[in-house]
Design a protein around this motif. Structure first.
Motif, mmCIF file in Angstrom:
data_model
loop_
_atom_site.group_PDB
_atom_site.id
_atom_site.type_symbol
_atom_site.label_atom_id
_atom_site.label_comp_id
_atom_site.label_asym_id
_atom_site.label_seq_id
_atom_site.Cartn_x
_atom_site.Cartn_y
_atom_site.Cartn_z
ATOM 1 N N SER A 154 -39.768 -6.319 -14.133
ATOM 2 C CA SER A 154 -38.794 -7.397 -14.040
ATOM 3 C C SER A 154 -37.689 -7.034 -13.061
ATOM 4 O O SER A 154 -37.161 -5.912 -13.078
ATOM 5 C CB SER A 154 -38.200 -7.687 -15.422
ATOM 6 O OG SER A 154 -37.088 -8.541 -15.316
ATOM 7 N N GLY A 155 -37.336 -7.987 -12.200
ATOM 8 C CA GLY A 155 -36.260 -7.732 -11.264
ATOM 9 C C GLY A 155 -34.930 -7.503 -11.943
ATOM 10 O O GLY A 155 -34.102 -6.724 -11.460
ATOM 11 N N VAL A 156 -34.711 -8.138 -13.087
ATOM 12 C CA VAL A 156 -33.473 -7.938 -13.838
ATOM 13 C C VAL A 156 -33.397 -6.506 -14.363
ATOM 14 O O VAL A 156 -32.363 -5.835 -14.256
ATOM 15 C CB VAL A 156 -33.386 -8.952 -14.987
ATOM 16 C CG1 VAL A 156 -32.154 -8.682 -15.841
ATOM 17 C CG2 VAL A 156 -33.355 -10.377 -14.437
ATOM 18 N N GLY A 157 -34.504 -6.026 -14.934
ATOM 19 C CA GLY A 157 -34.517 -4.652 -15.440
ATOM 20 C C GLY A 157 -34.344 -3.639 -14.334
ATOM 21 O O GLY A 157 -33.601 -2.655 -14.481
ATOM 22 N N VAL A 158 -35.014 -3.849 -13.212
ATOM 23 C CA VAL A 158 -34.886 -2.937 -12.073
ATOM 24 C C VAL A 158 -33.448 -2.923 -11.561
ATOM 25 O O VAL A 158 -32.882 -1.863 -11.275
ATOM 26 C CB VAL A 158 -35.867 -3.346 -10.962
ATOM 27 C CG1 VAL A 158 -35.580 -2.581 -9.673
ATOM 28 C CG2 VAL A 158 -37.305 -3.114 -11.409
ATOM 29 N N GLY A 159 -32.840 -4.084 -11.456
ATOM 30 C CA GLY A 159 -31.466 -4.143 -10.975
ATOM 31 C C GLY A 159 -30.491 -3.418 -11.891
ATOM 32 O O GLY A 159 -29.588 -2.717 -11.411
ATOM 33 N N MET A 160 -30.665 -3.554 -13.189
ATOM 34 C CA MET A 160 -29.754 -2.892 -14.129
ATOM 35 C C MET A 160 -29.913 -1.374 -14.075
ATOM 36 O O MET A 160 -28.922 -0.636 -14.170
ATOM 37 C CB MET A 160 -30.019 -3.418 -15.540
ATOM 38 C CG MET A 160 -29.674 -4.883 -15.720
ATOM 39 S SD MET A 160 -29.904 -5.475 -17.403
ATOM 40 C CE MET A 160 -28.634 -4.566 -18.251
ATOM 41 N N VAL A 161 -31.130 -0.893 -13.927
ATOM 42 C CA VAL A 161 -31.339 0.554 -13.827
ATOM 43 C C VAL A 161 -30.704 1.101 -12.556
ATOM 44 O O VAL A 161 -30.023 2.141 -12.579
ATOM 45 C CB VAL A 161 -32.848 0.869 -13.867
ATOM 46 C CG1 VAL A 161 -33.099 2.341 -13.533
ATOM 47 C CG2 VAL A 161 -33.420 0.545 -15.237
ATOM 48 N N TRP A 162 -30.895 0.405 -11.442
ATOM 49 C CA TRP A 162 -30.323 0.886 -10.196
ATOM 50 C C TRP A 162 -28.810 0.735 -10.152
ATOM 51 O O TRP A 162 -28.137 1.432 -9.373
ATOM 52 C CB TRP A 162 -30.959 0.160 -9.020
ATOM 53 C CG TRP A 162 -32.293 0.754 -8.650
ATOM 54 C CD1 TRP A 162 -33.515 0.375 -9.104
ATOM 55 C CD2 TRP A 162 -32.505 1.848 -7.759
ATOM 56 N NE1 TRP A 162 -34.488 1.159 -8.552
ATOM 57 C CE2 TRP A 162 -33.901 2.072 -7.711
ATOM 58 C CE3 TRP A 162 -31.668 2.652 -6.984
ATOM 59 C CZ2 TRP A 162 -34.471 3.067 -6.922
ATOM 60 C CZ3 TRP A 162 -32.234 3.645 -6.194
ATOM 61 C CH2 TRP A 162 -33.618 3.848 -6.179
ATOM 62 N N LEU A 163 -28.240 -0.145 -10.941
ATOM 63 C CA LEU A 163 -26.779 -0.200 -11.038
ATOM 64 C C LEU A 163 -26.219 1.104 -11.562
ATOM 65 O O LEU A 163 -25.167 1.588 -11.100
ATOM 66 C CB LEU A 163 -26.368 -1.368 -11.954
ATOM 67 C CG LEU A 163 -26.340 -2.760 -11.329
ATOM 68 C CD1 LEU A 163 -25.993 -3.804 -12.387
ATOM 69 C CD2 LEU A 163 -25.351 -2.826 -10.168
ATOM 70 N N PHE A 164 -26.886 1.681 -12.526
ATOM 71 C CA PHE A 164 -26.445 2.977 -13.039
ATOM 72 C C PHE A 164 -26.633 4.074 -12.001
ATOM 73 O O PHE A 164 -25.782 4.962 -11.853
ATOM 74 C CB PHE A 164 -27.219 3.325 -14.314
ATOM 75 C CG PHE A 164 -26.999 4.738 -14.784
ATOM 76 C CD1 PHE A 164 -25.816 5.104 -15.409
ATOM 77 C CD2 PHE A 164 -27.975 5.699 -14.572
ATOM 78 C CE1 PHE A 164 -25.606 6.419 -15.824
ATOM 79 C CE2 PHE A 164 -27.767 7.007 -14.993
ATOM 80 C CZ PHE A 164 -26.589 7.368 -15.618
ATOM 81 N N PHE A 267 -33.771 -13.525 -5.319
ATOM 82 C CA PHE A 267 -32.619 -13.978 -6.099
ATOM 83 C C PHE A 267 -32.232 -13.006 -7.202
ATOM 84 O O PHE A 267 -31.049 -12.676 -7.363
ATOM 85 C CB PHE A 267 -32.913 -15.351 -6.720
ATOM 86 C CG PHE A 267 -31.894 -15.803 -7.722
ATOM 87 C CD1 PHE A 267 -30.686 -16.325 -7.305
ATOM 88 C CD2 PHE A 267 -32.129 -15.674 -9.090
ATOM 89 C CE1 PHE A 267 -29.725 -16.724 -8.224
ATOM 90 C CE2 PHE A 267 -31.183 -16.076 -10.013
ATOM 91 C CZ PHE A 267 -29.979 -16.603 -9.581
ATOM 92 N N ASP A 268 -33.199 -12.528 -7.984
ATOM 93 C CA ASP A 268 -32.890 -11.807 -9.215
ATOM 94 C C ASP A 268 -32.121 -10.514 -8.966
ATOM 95 O O ASP A 268 -31.116 -10.243 -9.639
ATOM 96 C CB ASP A 268 -34.180 -11.529 -10.001
ATOM 97 C CG ASP A 268 -35.281 -10.945 -9.125
ATOM 98 O OD1 ASP A 268 -35.038 -10.725 -7.917
ATOM 99 O OD2 ASP A 268 -36.390 -10.710 -9.641
#
Length: 331
Positions: A154-164, A267-268
């Motif tokens: 999921s793009g949302v999950g990937v984005g949250m992990v890379w935010l950290f 987008f995500d």
């Protein structure tokens, strides 16, 4: 003298007793059968089977693709706020407003930089990675699965992990940079670094897709051609650029079209990681459509931007099919 009646009888074979043509004939000639109807009768079953399979798909495309496209074109001519029961027809005012807005030029710049960087890096790194995975290495099956896994996440999950990972204070990347005596950039506050961050994450997520497609194409390259070039004295690098890369041109063309379309509609990751900021530093055309529709509520203006995005996608796709396909070498 006695042969004349026999000859006359032979020339009137099939005639009636009074010399008239038999029933079902015209002027003594046999009526031709309707041969033009035979192909339809012969292929009627195939036509019906084709329609049985094609009509449901065509109906779904018409209802869920072309109908929304036509409605969106109509909405783009309205001054309409999301949720409002009234709308005013303004014609092309929404398009004029977007093209005269100074902010639109920055959105186009960000979209162009993001698309060119992500497509170029994905294709280049995907080809290099596929070349490595095409060799006989221990654990290459596991490596292929690991590389392809981010693409299906999921793009949302990937984005949250890379935010950290990119956090300039507590992130893993900041800790790694501190061990080398360097400080982490302000990924969330600097417009340029924020765009770089999103590009890196997008390439990482979609790299496996290009690598797997290139890997399948590499395995279909004729080995005898490479062996013949090796016997002629061509080195590995020369064989790769002169033989392998041209033979991969159909795959490259396919990946170019699909990755360009995917990048322009990203987008995500942008929404999760930067929300288009800071200061519109990561706002692409696709993300501006979302902001204008669901943040500011200007649905008519958002529809106009989405039609502009559709025009960009259409022009780029047709341009690739018109000019780049000529350079593709189909074996």
């Amino acid at each position: 003298m006695t042969l004349a009646p026999v000859t006359a009888r032979a020339t009137t074979t099939g005639a009636g007793p009074d010399g008239a043509p038999p029933a079902g004939t015209t002027d003594g000639a046999t009526k031709p059968r309707p041969a033009a109807r035979r192909p339809w009768r012969r292929h009627r079953r195939e036509y019906l089977v084709f329609l049985a399979f094609a009509l449901p798909n065509l109906a779904l495309i018409a209802v869920f693709t072309y109908r929304p496209l036509v409605l969106n074109l109509y909405y783009s001519t309205l001054q309409w706020n999301l949720g409002s029961r009234t709308a005013t027809v303004v014609g092309l005012d929404n398009y004029v407003r977007w093209f005269t807005d100074p902010r639109s030029l920055e959105v186009l710049r960000v979209t162009a930089v993001f698309t060119v960087a992500t497509v170029g890096a994905t294709l280049l790194l995907g080809l290099l990675l596929a070349t490595v995975l095409d060799r006989r290495l221990h654990g290459r099956t596991v490596a292929r699965s690991v590389i392809f896994a981010p693409y299906v996440l999921s793009g949302v999950g990937v984005g949250m992990v890379w935010l950290f990972i990119f956090d300039p204070t507590y992130g893993a990347l900041a800790a790694l940079l501190r061990t080398w005596g360097a400080s982490s950039p302000q990924w969330y506050l600097d417009r340029d670094w924020a765009l770089v961050m999103v590009i890196v994450v997008y390439v990482w997520k979609n790299l496996g897709y290009a690598a797997v497609i290139y890997l399948a194409a590499l395995q279909s390259v004729p080995r005898d051609v490479l062996d013949a070039a090796s016997l002629d004295g061509a080195g590995p690098l020369r064989r790769f650029w002169r033989i392998t890369v041209p033979l991969l041109s159909p795959t490259t063309f396919f990946l170019l079209v699909t990755t360009v379309l995917s990048s322009l509609q990203s987008f995500d990751l942008i929404h999760v990681m930067t929300a288009g900021g800071p200061l519109d530093g990561t706002t692409t055309l696709m993300y501006q459509v979302y902001v204008e529709a669901f943040v500011t509520g200007r649905a008519g203006y958002s529809s106009a931007i989405s039609m502009i995005l559709f025009a960009v996608l259409l022009v780029m796709t047709l341009g690739q099919l018109r000019f780049l396909e000529k350079k593709v070498h189909y074996a």
